[in-house]
Design an enzyme around this catalytic site. Structure first.
Site, PDB file in Angstrom:
ATOM      1  N   LYS A 159      22.944 -41.619  37.244  1.00 11.56           N
ATOM      2  CA  LYS A 159      23.913 -41.897  38.285  1.00 11.56           C
ATOM      3  C   LYS A 159      25.427 -41.394  38.108  1.00 11.56           C
ATOM      4  CE  LYS A 159      20.659 -42.650  41.482  1.00 11.56           C
ATOM      5  NZ  LYS A 159      20.400 -42.148  42.713  1.00 11.56           N
ATOM      6  N   GLU A 181      26.566 -47.057  48.751  1.00  7.60           N
ATOM      7  CA  GLU A 181      25.343 -47.686  49.022  1.00  7.60           C
ATOM      8  C   GLU A 181      24.685 -47.991  47.650  1.00  7.60           C
ATOM      9  OE1 GLU A 181      25.569 -44.564  49.074  1.00  7.60           O
ATOM     10  OE2 GLU A 181      23.822 -43.824  48.192  1.00  7.60           O
ATOM     11  N   SER A 186      15.320 -40.181  33.839  1.00  6.34           N
ATOM     12  CA  SER A 186      16.330 -39.994  34.595  1.00  6.34           C
ATOM     13  C   SER A 186      17.269 -41.530  34.273  1.00  6.34           C
ATOM     14  CB  SER A 186      16.457 -40.274  36.236  1.00  6.34           C
ATOM     15  OG  SER A 186      15.278 -41.177  36.356  1.00  6.34           O
TER      16      SER A 186
HETATM   17  C1  LIG Z   1      16.947 -44.040  36.947  1.00  2.00           C
HETATM   18  C2  LIG Z   1      16.833 -43.347  38.225  1.00  2.00           C
HETATM   19  N1  LIG Z   1      16.091 -42.411  38.485  1.00  2.00           N
HETATM   20  C3  LIG Z   1      15.888 -41.837  39.701  1.00  2.00           C
HETATM   21  C4  LIG Z   1      16.430 -42.705  40.884  1.00  2.00           C
HETATM   22  C5  LIG Z   1      16.272 -41.901  42.170  1.00  2.00           C
HETATM   23  O1  LIG Z   1      17.310 -41.260  42.486  1.00  2.00           O
HETATM   24  P1  LIG Z   1      17.341 -39.512  42.680  1.00  2.00           P
HETATM   25  O2  LIG Z   1      16.111 -39.291  43.302  1.00  2.00           O
HETATM   26  O3  LIG Z   1      18.457 -39.377  43.533  1.00  2.00           O
HETATM   27  O4  LIG Z   1      17.445 -38.953  41.355  1.00  2.00           O
HETATM   28  C6  LIG Z   1      17.282 -43.757  40.693  1.00  2.00           C
HETATM   29  C7  LIG Z   1      17.912 -44.469  41.812  1.00  2.00           C
HETATM   30  O5  LIG Z   1      18.456 -45.339  41.819  1.00  2.00           O
HETATM   31  C8  LIG Z   1      17.417 -44.369  39.393  1.00  2.00           C
HETATM   32  O6  LIG Z   1      18.100 -45.319  39.382  1.00  2.00           O
END
Ligand SMILES: Cc1ncc(COP(=O)(O)O)c(C=O)c1O
Lengths: 268, 401
Positions: B90, B112, B379
């Site tokens: 993020k 948000e 992620s």
């Molecule tokens: C670690 C992590 N992965 C994925 C996401 C999902 O978001 P996005 O699909 O935009 O990557 C989030 C959202 O809070 C997150 O904290």
């Protein structure tokens, strides 16, 4: 001739400003909404804005959000809203109707069938707050084909968009009185007078103002510079206050009377 | 060749700008500012500098040897976005948008958040750049993620409970947009994923594509070739688009998005927007959406607050309908199993969101050869989830929804 145009012409001859009350349809139920619409006519309303409840009303403040939620909890959908309009017609409400709806319910209904139904149910205009001019091409073409006015919103932040919007407008141009969502407020956008006169210069259509107007005094002030005044949250809140009365047959008449009196005094 | 969006913010039929008129001018301004600064070397340098020195990029592409052996198929590489400052991808986006806000002369930012990851990343960057920050968070999520609320407060941000609707991420998004309508003259909205009205889906993608750019270079260095498959979880879709985008025109590379199916796609409690949703307009753009026949938005469910969202970014809808990417559902149970497996085989506790991508990898890897390669977007790290995982595995009813 579209009923909205006819109404504004009539009022112009009498040198009067249109009072345009808003209600969230189906709050608390279909029958009561029909009765409230009758009261609005009796109270001297000129045009009625019929709000379709939506799960994610981005342009609305807490009062209309709550009303939408109540209506949705009673399984009100766009079909029941059309039913409300047609029932009100059967019960001799002759005022022009404008449907206020977010775009997604319209999209799921099917654009063409939506306009067919509006015409069938004698609805003269539609306001879609999340459909800016950049996205409205298809909807506008259909609205013209079906003789239904697509009434646009202009905001104090619209700046040089005002002319572009006015050029495409039909029925009237709806000025948003403040930066913000719907909801009763005591003060408006600082440059409101200049903003409205800019909009007036941009169009020959009538110009109405709304968002946050709740008192007789405000109605009279805006009457001097506008052709129409929309009162939304204040009426929806009044309906909310009367819910205990409206929900019992014994006290319903009393609740309806309160709503009528509130709307009548706005125009006095 | 995939070259989207067009100048109207359209990815095929998806995307666009469906917002109240009051916001239109701000979006046009944002678009112009972004167009200007994305060509500005100084702006790009500042972002690069912060990504490197502040967040610790490039993140490593780690060969998960024990996991690969355990699954007995393709070689699995993890793109370690969990090693970023604040623990997830993020921050790539909040650094970009924070610097943009500052250049645009805005002193106040809003955001948000669902799980709190984007909220923390926004509060962090606001502190770093001296901006005033308000974060809107669903009242339900504030209860589920108290630690992150406290973290944001420590960073000097104000957390405002969203009390409308389902009191989760979708309503936090609505409240942030409503607040922005009222304060648009001096406030910048840092949107947290590749969703919302144009230019956000494009801009957030551009700030996240560094994930895929690095990964593409790193895998070629490590393996001398492109991967066969890239896998990422999809909430709004920002980490997935970030890693997909630089591979989109490499047609030999299979792109797999993983969405949360909660208690199962055949129950009412899932967030499987691609599997079960239909085209609709939600929070400013046209995309796939969980909705009923009347166009009312349906509440989503996932154990992972970051995937608990009834919408998805328009570029993903475009990739799905053009068949360039495929999307698969993973349940709460499967995600938890994957989380446990990765923890035990590699010593990496993934975020619950990322665990969904691992779960899909567990399904796919064994069907592939040993000389084939999968790159997975890890992620985020699981620290933020440990408490709720503990409750869940301890047999208590978790509070997710
Ligand atoms: C670690 C992590 N992965 C994925 C996401 C999902 O978001 P996005 O699909 O935009 O990557 C989030 C959202 O809070 C997150 O904290």
């Amino acid at each position: 001739m579209n009923l909205i145009d006819q109404k504004f012409l009539e009022l112009k001859e009498q040198n009067k400003t249109a009072l345009i009350p808003f209600l969230t349809m189906g709050d608390p139920d279909v029958e009561t909404s029909v009765e409230i619409i009758k009261e609005l006519q009796a109270a001297g309303a000129d045009i009625i804005e019929l709000g379709v409840p939506y799960s994610d009303p981005l342009a609305d403040g807490p009062v209309i959000q709550r009303a939408s939620l109540r209506a949705l909890q009673h399984n009100i959908n766009i079909h029941s809203c059309l039913e409300i309009a047609s029932k009100a017609r059967q019960e001799e409400v002759s005022l022009p109707f404008i449907l206020f709806t977010y775009y997604n319910p319209v999209l799921q209904f099917g654009l063409e069938s939506f306009f067919e139904k509006l015409r069938e149910n004698e609805i003269s205009g539609v306001i879609i707050p999340d459909l800016p001019i950049e996205e409205d091409e298809q909807v506008r073409q259909l609205s013209e084909r079906y003789g239904i006015h697509l009434v646009p919103l202009v905001a104090p932040t619209s700046n040089d968009r005002i002319t572009k919007i006015s050029k495409k407008a039909a029925g009237f141009v709806y000025c948003v009185s403040s930066l913000g969502v719907t909801g009763v407020r005591s003060s408006f956008y600082d440059g409101i007078d200049d903003f409205i006169s800019l909009v007036k210069q941009s169009t020959d259509l009538p110009v109405a103002v709304g968002f946050g107007i709740s008192t007789n005094e405000q109605f009279n002030t805006f009457s001097k510079i506008c052709d129409g005044v929309v009162v939304g949250s204040a009426i929806v809140r009044k309906i909310e206050e009367q819910l205990p009365l409206l929900q019992s047959q014994d006290t319903k008449a009393k609740g309806l009377l309160q709503i009528r009196e509130f709307v009548a005094q706005l125009k006095e | 060749m995939f070259n989207v969006p067009d100048e109207h913010g359209r990815f095929g039929k998806f995307g666009g700008k469906y917002v109240p008129e009051t916001l239109m001018n701000a979006l046009v301004e944002l678009e112009e500012a972004y167009k200007h600064y994305s060509q500005d070397q100084d702006f790009q340098d500042e972002i690069r500098y912060l990504l490197k020195q502040y967040s610790g990029r490039p993140t490593s592409l780690y060969y998960a040897e024990r996991l690969s052996e355990h699954l007995g198929g393709a070689k699995i590489y993890l793109k370690r976005e969990d090693l970023n400052h604040t623990g997830a991808h993020k921050i790539n986006n909040t650094i970009g948008q924070g610097v943009l806000a500052k250049r645009m002369g805005k002193k106040k930012v809003i955001a948000e958040t669902g799980a709190g990851q984007h909220g923390v990343a926004s509060a962090t960057v606001a502190a770093l750049l001296g901006l005033e920050c308000k974060v809107f968070m669903g009242e339900e999520d504030m209860k589920r993620q108290q630690l992150n609320v406290f973290r944001m407060n420590l960073l000097g941000a104000e957390v405002i409970p969203a009390t409308s609707g389902t009191r989760t991420l979708k309503d936090a998004g609505n409240e942030t947009l409503r607040y922005w309508v009222s304060n648009v003259h001096d406030t910048y909205y840092i949107l947290g994923s590749v969703v919302g009205p144009h230019p956000y889906p494009m801009m957030v993608r551009d700030f996240q594509r560094i994930i895929g750019e690095e990964a593409r270079k790193q895998i070629i260095e490590a393996e001398g070739k492109l991967p066969d498959t890239v896998i990422a979880c999809v909430g709004g879709g920002s980490n997935a688009i970030g890693i997909f985008y630089p591979f989109v025109n490499d047609f030999s590379v299979k792109l797999i998005g993983v969405e949360a199916s909660g208690k199962g796609v055949d129950t009412d409690e899932h967030a499987a927007t691609m599997t079960k949703g239909t085209h609709g307009v939600f929070q400013g753009s046209m995309s796939y959406l969980l909705q009923d026949e009347f166009g009312q938005v349906q509440p989503a469910h996932s154990i992972s607050a970051g995937l608990d969202y009834p919408g998805v970014g328009p570029e993903h809808s475009y990739l799905k309908d053009s068949k360039r990417a495929e999307y698969f559902p993973i349940t709460d149970e499967e995600a938890l199993e994957a989380l446990k497996l990765l923890s035990k085989t590699e010593g990496i506790i993934p975020a619950l969101e990322s665990a969904h991508a691992i779960a899909q990898t567990i399904k796919v890897a064994p069907t592939m050869n040993k000389d084939q390669v999968i790159v997975v977007s890890l992620s985020g790290r699981g620290d933020k989830d440990v408490e709720s995982i503990m409750q869940y595995l301890g047999g208590k009813n978790h509070e997710s929804h």
